[in-house]
Design an enzyme around this catalytic site. Structure first.
Site, PDB file in Angstrom:
ATOM      1  N   PHE A 197       0.874  -1.177   0.000  1.00 53.64           N
ATOM      2  CA  PHE A 197       0.000   0.000   0.000  1.00 53.64           C
ATOM      3  C   PHE A 197       0.905   1.218   0.000  1.00 53.64           C
ATOM      4  O   PHE A 197       1.664   1.434   0.952  1.00 53.64           O
ATOM      5  CB  PHE A 197      -0.865  -0.051   1.264  1.00 53.64           C
ATOM      6  CG  PHE A 197      -1.860   1.055   1.451  1.00 53.64           C
ATOM      7  CD1 PHE A 197      -3.121   0.980   0.894  1.00 53.64           C
ATOM      8  CD2 PHE A 197      -1.554   2.153   2.261  1.00 53.64           C
ATOM      9  CE1 PHE A 197      -4.072   1.973   1.129  1.00 53.64           C
ATOM     10  CE2 PHE A 197      -2.493   3.152   2.497  1.00 53.64           C
ATOM     11  CZ  PHE A 197      -3.753   3.066   1.927  1.00 53.64           C
TER      12      PHE A 197
ATOM     13  N   GLU B  22       5.065   9.703   1.207  1.00 54.13           N
ATOM     14  CA  GLU B  22       6.126  10.265   0.373  1.00 54.13           C
ATOM     15  C   GLU B  22       7.059  11.088   1.252  1.00 54.13           C
ATOM     16  O   GLU B  22       6.744  11.358   2.418  1.00 54.13           O
ATOM     17  CB  GLU B  22       5.528  11.140  -0.731  1.00 54.13           C
ATOM     18  CG  GLU B  22       4.636  10.386  -1.696  1.00 54.13           C
ATOM     19  CD  GLU B  22       4.093  11.277  -2.812  1.00 54.13           C
ATOM     20  OE1 GLU B  22       4.505  12.458  -2.882  1.00 54.13           O
ATOM     21  OE2 GLU B  22       3.262  10.790  -3.604  1.00 54.13           O
TER      22      GLU B  22
ATOM     23  N   ASN C  30       7.507  14.154   1.525  1.00 54.70           N
ATOM     24  CA  ASN C  30       6.865  15.347   2.079  1.00 54.70           C
ATOM     25  C   ASN C  30       5.383  15.140   2.353  1.00 54.70           C
ATOM     26  O   ASN C  30       4.631  16.106   2.467  1.00 54.70           O
ATOM     27  CB  ASN C  30       7.050  16.524   1.120  1.00 54.70           C
ATOM     28  CG  ASN C  30       8.502  16.938   0.989  1.00 54.70           C
ATOM     29  OD1 ASN C  30       9.174  17.208   1.975  1.00 54.70           O
ATOM     30  ND2 ASN C  30       9.009  16.949  -0.231  1.00 54.70           N
ATOM     31  N   ALA C  31       4.968  13.886   2.447  1.00 58.50           N
ATOM     32  CA  ALA C  31       3.551  13.599   2.699  1.00 58.50           C
ATOM     33  C   ALA C  31       3.439  12.332   3.536  1.00 58.50           C
ATOM     34  O   ALA C  31       3.515  11.222   3.016  1.00 58.50           O
ATOM     35  CB  ALA C  31       2.794  13.428   1.388  1.00 58.50           C
TER      36      ALA C  31
ATOM     37  N   ILE D  82       9.884  -5.691  35.185  1.00 58.15           N
ATOM     38  CA  ILE D  82       9.738  -6.847  36.074  1.00 58.15           C
ATOM     39  C   ILE D  82      10.862  -7.846  35.858  1.00 58.15           C
ATOM     40  O   ILE D  82      11.410  -8.419  36.803  1.00 58.15           O
ATOM     41  CB  ILE D  82       8.357  -7.501  35.878  1.00 58.15           C
ATOM     42  CG1 ILE D  82       7.262  -6.569  36.426  1.00 58.15           C
ATOM     43  CG2 ILE D  82       8.280  -8.868  36.551  1.00 58.15           C
ATOM     44  CD1 ILE D  82       5.847  -6.983  36.065  1.00 58.15           C
TER      45      ILE D  82
ATOM     46  N   GLY E 280      13.778  -7.081  34.729  1.00 54.13           N
ATOM     47  CA  GLY E 280      15.056  -6.449  35.047  1.00 54.13           C
ATOM     48  C   GLY E 280      16.071  -6.628  33.937  1.00 54.13           C
ATOM     49  O   GLY E 280      15.772  -6.442  32.755  1.00 54.13           O
TER      50      GLY E 280
ATOM     51  N   GLU F 274       0.386   3.725  10.145  1.00 57.47           N
ATOM     52  CA  GLU F 274      -1.079   3.733   9.986  1.00 57.47           C
ATOM     53  C   GLU F 274      -1.694   5.056  10.454  1.00 57.47           C
ATOM     54  O   GLU F 274      -2.868   5.113  10.838  1.00 57.47           O
ATOM     55  CB  GLU F 274      -1.732   2.566  10.743  1.00 57.47           C
ATOM     56  CG  GLU F 274      -1.227   1.200  10.346  1.00 57.47           C
ATOM     57  CD  GLU F 274      -1.777   0.703   9.027  1.00 57.47           C
ATOM     58  OE1 GLU F 274      -2.589   1.409   8.413  1.00 57.47           O
ATOM     59  OE2 GLU F 274      -1.372  -0.384   8.615  1.00 57.47           O
TER      60      GLU F 274
ATOM     61  N   GLU G 112      -0.885  11.222  17.030  1.00 55.79           N
ATOM     62  CA  GLU G 112      -1.372  12.599  16.992  1.00 55.79           C
ATOM     63  C   GLU G 112      -2.475  12.746  15.941  1.00 55.79           C
ATOM     64  O   GLU G 112      -3.489  13.425  16.170  1.00 55.79           O
ATOM     65  CB  GLU G 112      -0.209  13.557  16.691  1.00 55.79           C
ATOM     66  CG  GLU G 112       0.810  13.694  17.810  1.00 55.79           C
ATOM     67  CD  GLU G 112       1.689  12.460  18.014  1.00 55.79           C
ATOM     68  OE1 GLU G 112       2.192  12.277  19.130  1.00 55.79           O
ATOM     69  OE2 GLU G 112       1.866  11.676  17.050  1.00 55.79           O
TER      70      GLU G 112
END
Length: 387
Positions: A123, A127, A129-130, A337, A339, A363, A367
């Site tokens: 999928f 990009e 810048n996207a 727990i 350690g 995905e 935010e």
């Protein structure tokens, strides 16, 4: 309300759990160390029908719906986040886009071999810048006779180096952009796109993530997915399913961390008795269990909503948001727990800790999930939020 799973889904869970424990788990450490996908595991998953779980049988799938798919992702998430990522990107977004928006001809040509596991899907949205601003893509497709010619690049594409079929989002009208100028395409590997940089990652190292480069890649007009100009909507709808099933995978990781913590607390002694007797340990484990059960209810209620044909954008965003946070918290607690053993690469918690972090990013970052959730809430009261 009846909260029990049908017998068929319980049998399916048993099948997937056995596969995850006997095939996936033993291969997970080596895949992480080698930083490569164990394709033998993926082929075995395909052989028993796991690469087409939610899709109807007429398209080569199992027909187990979204609930069955969440079961698959939960069980894979317990044993190997990398394998869950590879299979999730194939089913939940790569092939799912074709299932949601493809024509009957496209489904027969592409979805059937994908669901059967004969081919692998990816999928391609992000990009350079996207990313969070998905509408900011610049990869362009120009109509040329009966074809579209694609130029541009995509990055951070899960299954990019392996995919035979890629659902790709491109700009077809730079003036309109997200308001009707973005179109989705089905692009075959044979069309000629190139695999660029293959990412070296902190976590999910047993999955493959890369850049895809499109230089004058010709795609027939029949490969438009949905309608010209409506690709952005298609991809956003597809991401809803991906976010839900990512929540299911994080549920598996959170559950695994809880079980590891309980098992260790039973046998590790300090000051003359098992640390399970220490209230500080009990409190951590109680919090882990409470969050796991809350997440489980959320994930499967949302899966039920999908199978009933109900809107679920808000709920999917909540699954992704809370699931990623709960998994990270539970794995952090398990590491504390255990350690020093938890910090050691000889034990799985160290890898789980690195793997879990990406769930808060891909995905759609957490935010962005908050924006999606809030937008849906305000829409319910007649207020349209604009970023």
């Amino acid at each position: 309300m009846d909260f029990t799973f049908p017998r068929e889904l319980e049998k399916f869970r048993k099948l997937v759990r056995e596969f995850a424990n006997e095939v996936v788990r033993p291969a997970s450490k080596a895949a992480d160390i080698k930083h490569e996908v164990n394709m033998d595991v993926i082929r075995q998953a395909a052989d028993i029908g796991l690469l087409g779980v939610p899709f109807p049988q007429k398209y080569g799938g199992v027909g187990a719906g979204e609930t069955g798919y969440c079961i698959l992702m939960e069980e894979l998430g317990r044993t190997c986040t990398s394998t869950a990522t590879t299979i999730g990107a194939h089913i939940g977004i790569g092939a799912m886009a074709i299932y949601l928006a493809g024509t009957e001809e496209q489904k027969q040509k592409y979805l059937v071999p994908l669901a059967r596991g004969e081919k692998l899907a990816a999928f391609a949205l992000t990009e350079p810048n996207a990313g969070s601003d998905a509408a900011g893509i610049k990869t362009r497709a120009v109509r040329d006779g009966d074809d579209y010619v694609i130029n541009g690049s995509k990055m951070y594409i899960t299954n990019g180096p392996l995919a035979d079929v890629v659902s790709v989002l491109v700009v077809t009208d730079p003036v309109l952009k997200a308001h009707g100028g973005i179109t989705a395409f089905i692009v075959e590997k044979d069309a000629g796109f190139q695999v660029g940089t293959v990412e070296k990652k902190m976590g999910i190292r047993g999955s493959a993530t890369s850049e895809l480069v499109f230089e004058d890649v010709r795609v027939p007009k029949e490969n438009v997915l949905g309608q010209v100009g409506l690709g952005f909507i298609i991809f956003m709808q597809t991401l809803d399913t991906g976010r839900l099933t990512l929540g299911a995978a994080t549920l598996g990781g959170a559950q695994e961390a809880l079980e590891i913590a309980i098992d260790y607390a039973r046998v590790r002694e300090a000051f003359g008795k098992p640390i399970a007797h220490k209230q500080s340990i009990q409190f951590m484990i109680a919090d882990m269990a409470a969050e796991v059960e809350a997440l489980r209810s959320l994930v499967y209620r949302t899966a039920w909503m999908v199978d009933q044909g109900m809107p679920y954008t808000k709920e999917a965003g909540i699954c992704k948001l809370l699931g990623s946070q709960i998994a990270s918290r539970n794995i952090h607690r398990a590491l504390q727990i255990l350690g020093a053993l938890g910090y050691s690469r000889d034990f799985p918690v160290e890898r789980m800790f690195r793997d879990a972090r990406i769930a808060e990013i891909f995905e759609g970052t957490n935010e962005i999930q908050r924006i999606v959730i809030a937008s849906q809430l305000f829409r319910e009261v007649g207020v349209r939020i604009r970023p």
